[in-house]
Scaffold this active site. Structure first.
Site, PDB file in Angstrom:
ATOM      1  CD  GLN A  56     -67.959  30.190 -22.970  1.00 57.89           C
ATOM      2  OE1 GLN A  56     -68.813  30.445 -22.123  1.00 57.89           O
ATOM      3  NE2 GLN A  56     -68.257  29.911 -24.227  1.00 57.89           N
TER       4      GLN A  56
ATOM      5  CD  GLN B 211     -66.882  26.101 -21.928  1.00 56.54           C
ATOM      6  OE1 GLN B 211     -67.770  25.809 -21.124  1.00 56.54           O
ATOM      7  NE2 GLN B 211     -67.137  26.426 -23.186  1.00 56.54           N
ATOM      8  CG  ASP B 212     -63.210  28.767 -23.207  1.00 54.34           C
ATOM      9  OD1 ASP B 212     -63.071  27.637 -23.690  1.00 54.34           O
ATOM     10  OD2 ASP B 212     -63.990  29.611 -23.666  1.00 54.34           O
TER      11      ASP B 212
ATOM     12  CG  ASP C 231     -63.415  23.940 -26.503  1.00 55.86           C
ATOM     13  OD1 ASP C 231     -63.063  22.851 -26.999  1.00 55.86           O
ATOM     14  OD2 ASP C 231     -64.531  24.459 -26.712  1.00 55.86           O
TER      15      ASP C 231
ATOM     16  NE  ARG D   1     -65.040  22.001 -29.125  1.00 56.82           N
ATOM     17  CZ  ARG D   1     -66.293  22.127 -28.685  1.00 56.82           C
ATOM     18  NH1 ARG D   1     -67.288  21.537 -29.340  1.00 56.82           N
ATOM     19  NH2 ARG D   1     -66.554  22.831 -27.601  1.00 56.82           N
TER      20      ARG D   1
END
Length: 336
Positions: free
Chosen positions: A149, A171-172, A195, A251
């Site tokens: 992250q 990520q993130d 994500d 998700r």
């Protein structure tokens, strides 16, 4: 010396100080300095070479008066700005205007679990807490690489607008941090892996390009049960690197996640199922995942998971900026 002469001299001595005092205004009577106004627009220039008012964006932000009631524009000349930028909550109505979206890059490399013990919540390159923030023609980047992250842009303020910006990371990348935050992204480019558009805010992505760098998930909403809208994508384009061949639309980071794609062009990298329950079948009862008139090789209404929804034309009509951003203080961002 006669009495008349003494009288004249005494008179002069008594009056001289008074005459002298009248030639210079006392400090208390000097013209006061102009007091900066909360209602007077401000324009500052930032340049790495010293040709502007400031060399860093953070210095310029802190130079703006707290709780401005009108726009304070910070024009940023082309350059690489390696800084961890904070727009504090008291810095309202700040606008960052870049010379060009490729030429103005604000970058840093913190990530969750690094030597400084950052977390997802503290890893951001840019954190926006002030209300009525606007950014245009700027690249926001987290340069940490594929280490977990690592947030490029973290937004908490209400009524935040981003136009023609680039968000780069892995990520993130984009953290839509809190429930009571409304955010509008127009004509932006967002590139990442996992994500990378996530959080609880109500956010609209209008005519944006979303680029997936690997097999993973685009969104991870954490919408609360109190919100009517979560993440809304209007007329966007979903593209990918060649190695990304199985990408999910989203998700649920939290059970009541809400994410909707309308009139979006989807590349072949979008998996037929479309959505994932994050290894928890109970999320299928609470999450709201929907599409309307998706097109392109990744559009596959019949192949989508049964618990997702295809909107009717009547249902799709509710997804206007006016409806999405309604609240106790309605907000309709300007669409250019």
């Amino acid at each position: 010396m006669n009495i008349l002469s003494l009288s004249l001299i005494s008179g002069l001595l008594l009056t001289a100080p008074t005459l002298y005092a009248q030639t210079t205004l006392p400090a208390a009577q000097s013209k006061p300095a102009e007091i900066p106004s909360f209602n007077k627009p401000v324009r500052l220039v930032v340049a790495t070479d010293g040709s502007g008012d400031y060399r860093t964006v953070q210095e310029a932000v802190m130079a703006v008066r707290d709780f401005m009631q009108v726009e304070a524009t910070i024009f940023i000349k082309n350059g690489i700005y390696k800084e961890k930028l904070l727009i504090p909550s008291q810095k309202t109505h700040i606008t960052l205007l870049g010379e060009s979206k490729e030429g103005v890059v604000i970058t840093y490399g913190d990530y969750s679990g690094d030597a400084e013990k950052h977390t997802t919540y503290t890893s951001s390159t840019v954190r926006v807490q002030g209300n009525d923030f606007r950014a245009e023609n700027i690249t926001f980047e987290n340069s940490a690489g594929r280490v977990g992250q690592a947030v490029a842009l973290h937004v908490e303020g209400d009524r935040a607008t981003f136009r023609h910006c680039r968000l780069l990371g892995n990520q993130d990348t984009l953290f839509l941090a809190i429930e009571n935050s409304r955010q509008y992204y127009q004509g932006c480019y967002i590139e990442s892996t996992t994500d990378f558009i996530f959080g609880a805010s109500t956010a609209v992505f209008d005519r944006c390009t979303i680029f997936s760098k690997s097999n993973s998930y685009i969104t991870a909403a954490s919408t609360t049960p109190r919100q009517r809208f979560g993440l809304v994508f209007l007329n966007c384009q979903l593209t990918a690197a060649p190695e990304a061949q199985k990408v999910y639309l989203g998700r649920p980071w939290r059970p009541h996640a809400r994410t909707v794609f309308l009139n979006t062009d989807m590349g072949s990298h979008i998996t037929p199922a479309g959505w994932d329950n994050w290894r928890n079948p109970e999320n299928e009862q609470t999450a709201f995942y929907a599409e309307y008139q998706s097109r392109g090789p990744g559009a596959n209404p019949k192949g989508r998971v049964a618990w997702s929804k295809q909107l009717t034309s009547k249902e799709a009509k509710q997804y206007t900026l006016k409806n999405i951003f309604a609240g106790t203080e309605p907000w309709v961002p300007q669409s250019k």
